[in-house]
Structures are given as structure tokens and as C-alpha cells.
Design a protein around this motif. Structure first.
Motif, PDB file in Angstrom:
ATOM      1  N   GLN A   9       0.834  -1.206   0.000  1.00  0.00           N
ATOM      2  CA  GLN A   9       0.000   0.000   0.000  1.00  0.00           C
ATOM      3  C   GLN A   9       0.876   1.267   0.000  1.00  0.00           C
ATOM      4  OE1 GLN A   9      -3.284   0.501  -0.031  1.00  0.00           O
ATOM      5  NE2 GLN A   9      -3.176   2.703   0.422  1.00  0.00           N
ATOM      6  N   ILE A  10       1.888   1.263   0.851  1.00  0.00           N
ATOM      7  CA  ILE A  10       2.778   2.432   0.929  1.00  0.00           C
ATOM      8  C   ILE A  10       3.619   2.544  -0.343  1.00  0.00           C
ATOM      9  CG2 ILE A  10       4.705   3.481   2.207  1.00  0.00           C
ATOM     10  CD1 ILE A  10       3.470   2.109   4.739  1.00  0.00           C
ATOM     11  N   THR A  15       7.169   6.859  -5.520  1.00  0.00           N
ATOM     12  CA  THR A  15       7.810   6.526  -6.797  1.00  0.00           C
ATOM     13  C   THR A  15       9.077   5.718  -6.536  1.00  0.00           C
ATOM     14  OG1 THR A  15       8.810   8.710  -6.704  1.00  0.00           O
ATOM     15  CG2 THR A  15       6.887   8.461  -8.117  1.00  0.00           C
ATOM     16  N   ASP A  16       9.639   5.177  -7.618  1.00  0.00           N
ATOM     17  CA  ASP A  16      10.791   4.281  -7.509  1.00  0.00           C
ATOM     18  C   ASP A  16      12.020   4.937  -6.889  1.00  0.00           C
ATOM     19  OD1 ASP A  16       9.493   2.167  -8.504  1.00  0.00           O
ATOM     20  OD2 ASP A  16      10.326   2.273 -10.544  1.00  0.00           O
ATOM     21  N   ASN A  17      12.095   6.245  -6.965  1.00  0.00           N
ATOM     22  CA  ASN A  17      13.277   6.919  -6.428  1.00  0.00           C
ATOM     23  C   ASN A  17      13.203   7.138  -4.922  1.00  0.00           C
ATOM     24  OD1 ASN A  17      11.172   8.708  -7.141  1.00  0.00           O
ATOM     25  ND2 ASN A  17      12.543  10.431  -6.724  1.00  0.00           N
ATOM     26  N   VAL A  18      12.093   6.725  -4.302  1.00  0.00           N
ATOM     27  CA  VAL A  18      11.973   6.828  -2.849  1.00  0.00           C
ATOM     28  C   VAL A  18      12.080   5.431  -2.246  1.00  0.00           C
ATOM     29  CG1 VAL A  18      10.543   7.578  -0.907  1.00  0.00           C
ATOM     30  CG2 VAL A  18      10.436   8.825  -3.074  1.00  0.00           C
ATOM     31  N   VAL A 203       7.589  13.203   1.285  1.00  0.00           N
ATOM     32  CA  VAL A 203       7.801  12.876  -0.127  1.00  0.00           C
ATOM     33  C   VAL A 203       7.528  14.098  -1.007  1.00  0.00           C
ATOM     34  CG1 VAL A 203       6.885  11.495  -2.041  1.00  0.00           C
ATOM     35  CG2 VAL A 203       7.452  10.388   0.135  1.00  0.00           C
ATOM     36  N   GLU A 204       6.502  14.857  -0.650  1.00  0.00           N
ATOM     37  CA  GLU A 204       6.230  16.107  -1.385  1.00  0.00           C
ATOM     38  C   GLU A 204       7.423  17.050  -1.334  1.00  0.00           C
ATOM     39  OE1 GLU A 204       2.758  18.123   0.080  1.00  0.00           O
ATOM     40  OE2 GLU A 204       1.477  16.386  -0.384  1.00  0.00           O
ATOM     41  N   GLY A 206      10.509  16.145  -1.167  1.00  0.00           N
ATOM     42  CA  GLY A 206      11.694  15.605  -1.833  1.00  0.00           C
ATOM     43  C   GLY A 206      12.398  14.470  -1.115  1.00  0.00           C
ATOM     44  N   SER A 207      11.754  13.893  -0.112  1.00  0.00           N
ATOM     45  CA  SER A 207      12.370  12.768   0.594  1.00  0.00           C
ATOM     46  C   SER A 207      12.771  11.659  -0.370  1.00  0.00           C
ATOM     47  CB  SER A 207      11.388  12.206   1.626  1.00  0.00           C
ATOM     48  OG  SER A 207      11.930  11.061   2.247  1.00  0.00           O
ATOM     49  N   THR A 208      13.931  11.046  -0.120  1.00  0.00           N
ATOM     50  CA  THR A 208      14.339   9.886  -0.919  1.00  0.00           C
ATOM     51  C   THR A 208      14.331   8.604  -0.094  1.00  0.00           C
ATOM     52  OG1 THR A 208      16.706  10.127  -0.436  1.00  0.00           O
ATOM     53  CG2 THR A 208      15.853  11.319  -2.360  1.00  0.00           C
ATOM     54  N   ILE A 209      14.204   8.739   1.240  1.00  0.00           N
ATOM     55  CA  ILE A 209      14.133   7.562   2.109  1.00  0.00           C
ATOM     56  C   ILE A 209      13.090   7.845   3.189  1.00  0.00           C
ATOM     57  CG2 ILE A 209      15.378   6.006   3.669  1.00  0.00           C
ATOM     58  CD1 ILE A 209      18.010   6.958   2.465  1.00  0.00           C
TER      59      ILE A 209
END
Ligand code: PLP
Length: 224
Positions: A9-10, A15-18, A203-204, A206-209
């Protein structure tokens, strides 16, 4: 909902970059195995003892993240296997990680924790302290640590504007450090921010992790 359903779900919301770190602290190995058997491999813990114990008994292709406050004298227990240390907040710790990485013939990926919340109790550097460390200390001479970005925790509040501006600040810190100290280092790009309550905002910004525990494994009986 099962643990694997929660993870999927998460994953469907990012997106793939996160990268999603499934935070399994306080949860039994059975819960981690359930996620593992569903195909998940990336887990995070915040205590050295618990992380080491789980590493010992669980499959060796798990990517383990140390997300919690880390004391220098405990680095040796996780140095052989840890994939990313999220919360480096002093130079002594960085030097110790380097030393233990060297002993294990590894290069250990690290994030610098920056204090972005209003709460006094949260660990972390200020942006100035990071700059001072990178300028004064021989951080670049540490051959066996690889600094790949920054990590932060927002204030524990329902006020999304506060959380959003704290995450924005951390994103700006990453940019500034990148341009000042890591411009020729392509892998300095990671922004570890966002937990169950605020990963969408993160994530909005710009988080990547993202580091998500209770939304995957359910609530914990005690808050750490
Ligand atoms: C526990 C913890 C998380 C996950 O918290 P949840 O609210 O359960 O998603 C993330 N980061 C750190 C550093 C933690 O200690």
C-alpha cells in the motif's frame, strides 16, 4: 490488512526513487519474516542490541538500516553488516564508524542527522555544526565512511504546515551542503525524512528515504 499489504500500500503511493525502510523496532522476528516472505528486504531498527539479535537469526540478504541514536562504543556490533547509518550526529561517531568499517574491510554509508524539530530532546547537528565539522575536521580523510546525505525528524505535531516547513528546511540543507562540500560527489543526494504520520508530506518535499514503522507493523506498546 497484513504486513505485506501495508508495505505494498505504501509502495504504491511512492515513486521508484523513494526507498521505504520498514521500521521493525520492538516487533518480533515473525513479523519481519512475514514481510520478508512477501518479498520485502529493507528493514530499520533503532537499538544496536535488537538490530544485532535480529540480524543473527534472520536471512542474510536483508538490508539493515540503523535509524536510531548510536553510541560510539556500540558501532562495532553493527559494523560488519549495517547497510546505512541514518543518525550520525558528531564527529567522534563518524571517526569510530570509519575505524570499525576499516576493520571489517567495508565502506559504511552514513547520513548526517540535522536537528529540524522544535523539541529540544531530538538529537542532531545544526547546519552550522555540520559545516564546521566538514571544514575543520578531516572528514574527507575518512576513507571508509561514505556520507550520502542527511536525515531529520520533524516536530511531533498535527500541524502540517510546521512539518512541511521543517522538511523543506532539511531539503534546503541537503542542497546547501551539496553545493558547498559534495558537489563532485554524485551519491551525496539522500534525504531521509518521513515516518508513518508524515511521510506523504516528506515525499512532497523531496524525501528519498522514508522510515515507516507503525503503519506497516501496527502500533507499538511503548513509544521510542
Ligand atoms: C520509530 C522510528 C520511525 C518510525 O516511526 P513510525 O511513526 O512508527 O512510522 C522512524 N524513524 C525513527 C528514527 C524512529 O525511531
Amino acid at each position: 490488512m497484513s504486513i505485506s499489504n501495508n508495505i505494498n500500500q505504501i509502495l504504491s503511493q511512492i515513486t521508484d526513487n523513494v526507498k521505504l525502510v520498514a521500521v521493525s523496532k520492538t516487533k518480533p522476528v515473525e513479523d519481519i519474516l512475514e514481510a520478508y516472505n512477501g518479498g520485502y528486504r529493507i528493514f530499520g531498527e533503532n537499538k544496536v542490541q535488537e538490530l544485532s539479535n535480529k540480524f543473527e537469526v534472520l536471512p542474510k540478504d536483508i538490508e539493515w538500516h540503523m535509524i536510531g541514536h548510536l553510541q560510539s562504543n556500540k558501532v562495532k556490533f553493527i559494523a560488519p553488516f549495517v547497510s546505512l547509518i541514518h543518525a550520525v550526529d558528531n564527529y567522534k561517531l563518524l571517526k569510530t564508524i570509519n575505524k570499525e568499517a576499516l576493520k571489517n574491510n567495508r565502506i559504511i554509508n552514513c547520513l548526517l542527522q540535522i536537528h529540524i524539530a522544535k523539541e529540544e530532546t531530538k538529537f542532531g547537528f545544526s547546519l552550522d555544526e555540520v559545516s564546521q565539522m566538514l571544514e575543520k575536521e578531516e572528514a574527507s580523510s575518512l576513507t571508509n565512511v561514505n556520507i550520502i546525505g542527511v536525515m531529520g525528524m520533524a516536530t511531533f505535531t498535527d500541524d502540517n504546515d510546521v512539518v512541511g516547513s521543517e522538511f523543506q528546511y532539511l531539503a534546503n540543507c541537503l542542497k546547501e551542503l551539496k553545493s558547498k562540500y559534495f558537489n563532485n560527489k554524485p551519491d551525496f543526494k539522500e534525504l531521509s525524512m518521513g515516518m508513518s504520520g508524515d511521510y506523504k508530506i516528506a515525499v512532497e518535499k523531496g524525501s528519498t528515504i522514508i522510515r515507516v514503522g507503525s503503519s506497516i507493523f501496527g502500533g507499538r506498546s511503548y513509544q521510542i
